[in-house]
Write an enzyme that holds these catalytic residues in place. Structure first.
Site, PDB file in Angstrom:
ATOM      1  CG  ASP A  80     -21.425  -5.652   6.867  1.00 18.00           C
ATOM      2  OD1 ASP A  80     -21.523  -6.307   5.800  1.00 18.00           O
ATOM      3  OD2 ASP A  80     -22.209  -4.729   7.149  1.00 18.00           O
ATOM      4  CG  HIS A 137     -29.037  -6.389  -0.718  1.00 16.06           C
ATOM      5  ND1 HIS A 137     -29.740  -5.549  -1.540  1.00 16.06           N
ATOM      6  CD2 HIS A 137     -29.829  -6.617   0.355  1.00 16.06           C
ATOM      7  CE1 HIS A 137     -30.902  -5.269  -0.987  1.00 16.06           C
ATOM      8  NE2 HIS A 137     -30.986  -5.904   0.160  1.00 16.06           N
TER       9      HIS A 137
HETATM   10  C1  BDR Z   1     -26.411  -3.980   2.395  1.00 13.50           C
HETATM   11  O1  BDR Z   1     -26.533  -3.592   3.759  1.00 13.50           O
HETATM   12  C2  BDR Z   1     -26.391  -4.701   4.601  1.00 13.50           C
HETATM   13  O2  BDR Z   1     -27.453  -4.770   5.497  1.00 13.50           O
HETATM   14  C3  BDR Z   1     -26.336  -5.922   3.723  1.00 13.50           C
HETATM   15  O3  BDR Z   1     -25.451  -6.892   4.238  1.00 13.50           O
HETATM   16  C4  BDR Z   1     -25.884  -5.399   2.392  1.00 13.50           C
HETATM   17  O4  BDR Z   1     -24.475  -5.384   2.303  1.00 13.50           O
HETATM   18  C5  BDR Z   1     -27.736  -3.807   1.696  1.00 13.50           C
HETATM   19  O5  BDR Z   1     -28.137  -2.478   1.744  1.00 13.50           O
HETATM   20 CA    CA Z   2     -23.069  -6.691   3.871  1.00 12.75          CA
END
Ligand code: BDR
Ligand code: CA
Length: 326
Positions: free
Chosen positions: A31, A261
């Site tokens: 996303d 992340h």
């Molecule tokens: C996850 O949530 C999204 O905001 C980031 O892209 C990542 O996949 C981190 O909690």
């Molecule tokens: Ca993400």
């Protein structure tokens, strides 16, 4: 005559070599999203990863924005892979509100003039995932770095889907630590707890890369500066879109840096030895204050939950490889 045959064989060999990029077949379900963009850039730079497609999902943005951003990244990184669009909302059927306060109004921070390049793949995300898993049975790694709706849809479409995978790596959850979207929940799981629960029940060969490890990989403004020096085009773009993200981390979490992340999950696809994992069954809380919490449950099939990480190695891999891009 003999020379002619040699030349033909050589030409065939070169043709195959150019078409074939060795490595682990990988689909990223995403996303994009600022840290998603970083993860996709990493996958483009990692020789052992053979990215064969992106599937998109709602989450940080609306799904049409995720797809547009994914197609833009494919173009910018010089990749030649399809973008298959997936779910616009979670299994509970709630209207989705994108995380604009974290990723900006269009998913790329303050950068809002993102061109529409190319078109989405004719197949939807779930159909594409199912077909590719059959085609590359036992070899395909799927790395899910958004809400798990497309993965759950693929399982619903083909109950044999997960058995066809070499590995499912998920960026999501906060099993032994606090969440980020609420005290209890991590964002990707929170956005579709029902789908996440279905995935944890499915006996997939899963590695969970959650906040337990990803919040240890803080990438600061000076790291983006160094990346932009090394890779002016890609690093410069990542630095530009990340300003907004860094401000969010500073103002909301009091941190001088953002978590890598999604990149950490992509790195775990090929470098699982850099993580300590614990086999744990998981269930997801569906309602109330604890919605989206990932709780250990001994009655569920075990997934490999990352609890430890070699932070130095993971961060060097990211910087060295993305730094090698133009
Ligand atoms: C996850 O949530 C999204 O905001 C980031 O892209 C990542 O996949 C981190 O909690
Ligand atoms: Ca993400």
């Amino acid at each position: 005559m003999k020379f002619g045959l040699c030349r033909t064989v050589f030409a065939l060999f070169i043709g195959c070599a150019l078409r074939y990029r060795g490595g682990m077949k990988l689909i990223i379900d995403t996303d994009p999203g600022i840290d998603d963009a970083m993860a996709i850039a990493y996958s483009a730079a990692a020789a052992e990863l053979d990215l064969i497609g992106l599937t998109t999902v709602f989450g940080n943005t609306h799904v049409h924005q995720s797809s547009r951003n994914a197609r833009y990244l494919v173009h910018k990184l010089g990749l030649d892979v399809p973008v298959a669009q997936g779910a616009a909302q979670g299994w509970q059927g709630e209207q989705h509100a994108p995380s604009t306060h974290v990723h900006g109004p269009e998913g790329f921070g303050d950068v809002t003039d993102i061109p529409e390049i190319g078109q989405n793949h004719a197949q939807g995300a779930a159909e594409f995932l199912v077909e590719q898993a059959r085609l590359h049975r036992g070899q395909l790694v799927v790395c899910a770095i958004g809400p798990l709706t497309n993965i759950a849809d693929a399982i619903r479409l083909d109950p044999g889907f997960v058995q066809n995978l070499a590995k499912l790596v998920i960026m999501g959850g906060a099993v032994f630590c606090n969440g980020n979207v609420t005290e209890h929940a991590e964002a990707n799981i929170y956005h579709d707890p029902l789908a996440a629960d279905a995935v944890f029940e499915a006996r997939a060969p899963t590695v969970l890369v959650g906040l337990d490890v990803t919040l240890q990989t803080l990438f600061a403004a000076r790291d983006f500066d160094a990346l932009a020096d090394q890779a002016p085009d890609t690093g410069g773009f990542l630095r530009e879109i990340s300003r907004f993200y860094l401000n969010f981390y500073r103002e909301v979490a009091g941190l001088e840096g953002c978590g890598l992340h999604d990149s950490t999950a992509v790195i775990a696809c090929s470098h699982e030895h850099l993580f300590e994992t614990q086999a744990t069954g998981l269930r997801v809380i569906q309602q109330g204050d604890e919605r989206g919490a990932t709780r250990p449950d001994a009655d569920r099939p075990p997934v490999r939950v990352c609890r430890g990480i070699d932070v130095g190695q993971v961060m060097s891999l990211f910087t060295d490889r993305v730094g090698s891009l133009p």
